[in-house]
Write an enzyme that holds these catalytic residues in place. Sequence first.
Site, PDB file in Angstrom:
ATOM      1  N   CYS A   2       2.677   3.530 -13.218  1.00 45.31           N
ATOM      2  CA  CYS A   2       2.145   5.180 -13.558  1.00 45.31           C
ATOM      3  C   CYS A   2       0.948   5.660 -13.481  1.00 45.31           C
ATOM      4  CB  CYS A   2       3.763   5.407 -14.609  1.00 45.31           C
ATOM      5  SG  CYS A   2       5.314   4.986 -14.395  1.00 45.31           S
ATOM      6  N   ARG A  27      -2.362   8.707  -6.999  1.00 42.56           N
ATOM      7  CA  ARG A  27      -1.258   7.134  -6.862  1.00 42.56           C
ATOM      8  C   ARG A  27       0.210   7.424  -6.476  1.00 42.56           C
ATOM      9  NH1 ARG A  27      -2.721   3.788 -10.933  1.00 42.56           N
ATOM     10  NH2 ARG A  27      -1.096   3.317 -11.930  1.00 42.56           N
ATOM     11  N   TRP A  74       6.414   6.741 -11.436  1.00 40.72           N
ATOM     12  CA  TRP A  74       6.041   6.182 -10.330  1.00 40.72           C
ATOM     13  C   TRP A  74       7.945   5.360 -10.498  1.00 40.72           C
ATOM     14  CZ3 TRP A  74       6.693   1.742  -7.178  1.00 40.72           C
ATOM     15  CH2 TRP A  74       6.239   1.796  -6.390  1.00 40.72           C
ATOM     16  N   ASN A  98       3.711   2.858 -19.159  1.00 45.97           N
ATOM     17  CA  ASN A  98       3.535   2.193 -17.926  1.00 45.97           C
ATOM     18  C   ASN A  98       3.736   0.527 -17.766  1.00 45.97           C
ATOM     19  OD1 ASN A  98       2.164   4.616 -17.360  1.00 45.97           O
ATOM     20  ND2 ASN A  98       0.402   4.099 -16.739  1.00 45.97           N
ATOM     21  N   GLY A  99       4.577  -0.032 -17.222  1.00 46.84           N
ATOM     22  CA  GLY A  99       4.892  -1.196 -17.396  1.00 46.84           C
ATOM     23  C   GLY A  99       6.530  -1.410 -17.354  1.00 46.84           C
ATOM     24  N   GLU A 479       0.888 -11.314  11.148  1.00 47.65           N
ATOM     25  CA  GLU A 479      -0.151 -10.183   9.927  1.00 47.65           C
ATOM     26  C   GLU A 479      -1.293 -10.474  10.184  1.00 47.65           C
ATOM     27  OE1 GLU A 479       1.598  -7.975   8.893  1.00 47.65           O
ATOM     28  OE2 GLU A 479       0.267  -7.216   6.920  1.00 47.65           O
ATOM     29  N   LYS A 483      -3.714  -6.998  10.720  1.00 50.58           N
ATOM     30  CA  LYS A 483      -4.577  -6.232   9.837  1.00 50.58           C
ATOM     31  C   LYS A 483      -5.830  -6.341  10.302  1.00 50.58           C
ATOM     32  CE  LYS A 483      -2.092  -5.074   6.703  1.00 50.58           C
ATOM     33  NZ  LYS A 483      -1.370  -5.017   7.266  1.00 50.58           N
ATOM     34  N   GLU A 486      -5.544  -3.170  13.191  1.00 48.31           N
ATOM     35  CA  GLU A 486      -4.691  -1.295  12.453  1.00 48.31           C
ATOM     36  C   GLU A 486      -6.184  -1.062  11.813  1.00 48.31           C
ATOM     37  OE1 GLU A 486      -1.021  -0.720  10.259  1.00 48.31           O
ATOM     38  OE2 GLU A 486      -2.288  -3.336   9.016  1.00 48.31           O
ATOM     39  N   HIS A 502      -0.175 -22.754  27.635  1.00 50.79           N
ATOM     40  CA  HIS A 502       0.847 -21.943  28.140  1.00 50.79           C
ATOM     41  C   HIS A 502       0.254 -21.009  28.827  1.00 50.79           C
ATOM     42  CE1 HIS A 502       3.922 -24.732  27.907  1.00 50.79           C
ATOM     43  NE2 HIS A 502       3.950 -24.539  26.663  1.00 50.79           N
ATOM     44  N   LYS A 601       1.269   6.216   6.833  1.00 55.14           N
ATOM     45  CA  LYS A 601       1.603   5.199   5.870  1.00 55.14           C
ATOM     46  C   LYS A 601       3.404   5.076   5.712  1.00 55.14           C
ATOM     47  CE  LYS A 601       1.135   3.055   2.450  1.00 55.14           C
ATOM     48  NZ  LYS A 601       0.430   1.092   2.871  1.00 55.14           N
TER      49      LYS A 601
HETATM   50  O1  M6R Z   1       7.543   1.556   4.855  1.00 57.38           O
HETATM   51  P1  M6R Z   1       7.856   0.006   6.240  1.00 57.38           P
HETATM   52  O2  M6R Z   1       7.411  -1.104   5.406  1.00 57.38           O
HETATM   53  O3  M6R Z   1       9.171   0.527   6.870  1.00 57.38           O
HETATM   54  O4  M6R Z   1       6.467   0.537   7.310  1.00 57.38           O
HETATM   55  C1  M6R Z   1       6.548  -0.116   7.868  1.00 57.38           C
HETATM   56  C2  M6R Z   1       5.358  -0.873   8.762  1.00 57.38           C
HETATM   57  O5  M6R Z   1       5.075   1.113   9.963  1.00 57.38           O
HETATM   58  C3  M6R Z   1       4.135  -0.291   8.160  1.00 57.38           C
HETATM   59  O6  M6R Z   1       4.459  -1.716   7.309  1.00 57.38           O
HETATM   60  C4  M6R Z   1       3.036  -0.456   9.329  1.00 57.38           C
HETATM   61  O7  M6R Z   1       3.047  -1.539   9.754  1.00 57.38           O
HETATM   62  C5  M6R Z   1       1.904  -0.248   8.513  1.00 57.38           C
HETATM   63  N1  M6R Z   1       0.664  -0.274   8.782  1.00 57.38           N
HETATM   64  C6  M6R Z   1       1.416  -2.348   8.311  1.00 57.38           C
HETATM   65  O8  M6R Z   1       0.122  -2.022   7.851  1.00 57.38           O
END
Ligand code: M6R
Length: 606
Positions: A2, A27, A74, A98-99, A479, A483, A486, A502, A601
């Site tokens: 927070c 934040r 938060w 916080n914590g 993953e 990264k 994106e 294959h 996001k």
């Molecule tokens: O909030 P969520 O974890 O449900 O979101 C899922 C995906 O939209 C999210 O992981 C997205 O792939 C990110 N941009 C990955 O970095």
Amino acid sequence: MCGIVGYQGRNEAFSILIDALKKLEYRGYDSAGIAIWHDKSIEIIRRKGKVDDLRKAASENKIKGTMGLAHTRWATHGIPSERNAHPHKAGDVVVVHNGIIENYMEIKEQLKKQGHRFTSDTDTEVIPHLINSYIEKGEGFIDAVRLAIRGLEGSYALGIMRQKERIMIAVKKESPLIVGVVDGESVFASDAPAIIDMTNKLIFLEDNDIVVFKDGGFRIMDIDGNEINRKVHTVNWTGAMAQKGGFKHFMLKEIYEQPRAITETLIGRVREEKAEVDLDELKLPDMKDIKKIWMVACGTSYHACLIGKYIFESSLRIPVETDIASEFRYREPIMGRHDMLILVSQSGETADTIAAMKEGKKNGVYTLSICNVLGSTLSRESDGVIFTHAGPEIGVASTKAFTTQITVLFMLMLHMGRFLGVLDKKTVREKIVELKKIPHKIQSILNDAQKIEEMARRFITYKNFLYLGRGINYPSMMEGALKLKEISYIHAEAYAAGEMKHGPIALIDENLPVFVLSPHDRTYQKTCSNIEEVFARRGKVMLITDIYDHEMSGRADSILVIPSTIYELQPLLSAVPLQLLAYNIANLLGTDVDQPRNLAKSVTVE
Ligand code: M6R
């Protein structure tokens, strides 16, 4: 995670504190509150929602005074609401925190027996009660604080006031707290952006420091009351730089936060001595005859599910079926009464994942969500929930949310292993010992980040990448490839290493860098054979492994050695260099790392 601000001086505290809170809004938070001291009385106003709502409510009340504390919350313990918002008060003591207080339940029970009454669901509320209980026993304010914090386990940054005295106290353990040095005034905050416009002279407090603010000055003492000095740093940060804690991007900051985020995920949950994982918040149904587990999510959270499948199947021998949430319900999954559906989501608001949960409910299965955001739709509407406690994730590319999701899945596996009688105490204890070493091992990878930046430089001109891994390392590479895609807009594709021959092998030549993740597990030699297939076609190999391989050196373009751990925890360590590689390539290319094009996001549409 927070936000805290404290002020004592000659000016009206209200607008100074509100302005400082506004600077912490980036934040993410769900409620806010303020306490202003005036002539031996303290007025508290709390609101669910935004700082502007608090400003409006407080100015309607004409809150006046020259000393005060303010907080953005938060939620971690207790839903976002006015009664759970800080400050919390007991007797004449007021606290912002916080914590996470790990032993708050024990303290609460003891205090209840002594007649204390609680009005919130938070862990924080025990702190003012505990301090007040010492004051009632005749201790002075400062001594009461010192005695109270001796009894707290967990992490905390605290701002404390009491009605009777014009004194403000700040305390820190494992949560950041900064004192701003200003002539004739006192300010402190959890984060530099809150106070950077007032002063660039900052003291970064250390664990167990106690600061007493009085008459516009302050002194710092240790937990035994001995005076100590701390260095004053003069920083040349702008407000925006300060928000990112000196990091260039939120994503980089969040990558570096992982050791702490995982520690927060573990706090109060893993008990090595008892060989137990305590997931109190989780009310599992009687699962003794569980037949199958489903794990469903999107994007990075889906990759956590794929890793979860390896974690659960290798240890519990229960079949796990994974699916992408947007596919799941349209294929009319065949679910049985003894199945369990786990939904993983950072935001808890992803429309496809919420729809998958509804599909599970329609089929009458127990739904369990693993979420980061408290109060989110998924966490409220699923039958059970485990929070990751990663803190707000601001960068669109998920990093610390991913590693804390894997941490939760691993803890859940241990919890269920004991519950179902599949894992003995010795095995669980050994796995907990390994789990607790992870934050430290991640830190050692981060300490070597320079090497990864140098590697990234060698790869920025390439347009396509292949990511290879076997077993649990395959979803780690999915993953890693996501990264890179994106944030750098470079095409990257992950393949199970054994599957390369294959089809994708046709792509290999000197223009296709191949990243290989292969710790020394039982498939290491097999993966080495796949690497030979790449070498034979003049492909460039970048190997991430856990023991330096002399055979490969001189042949691979580069080798990165990361610490070893047990098989199921390997993804927590491999994630970090893959995040840093993607970050550095994107940063060198100059893309908008924190807000990559076309991405949001939280994806709240199907
Ligand atoms: O909030 P969520 O974890 O449900 O979101 C899922 C995906 O939209 C999210 O992981 C997205 O792939 C990110 N941009 C990955 O970095």
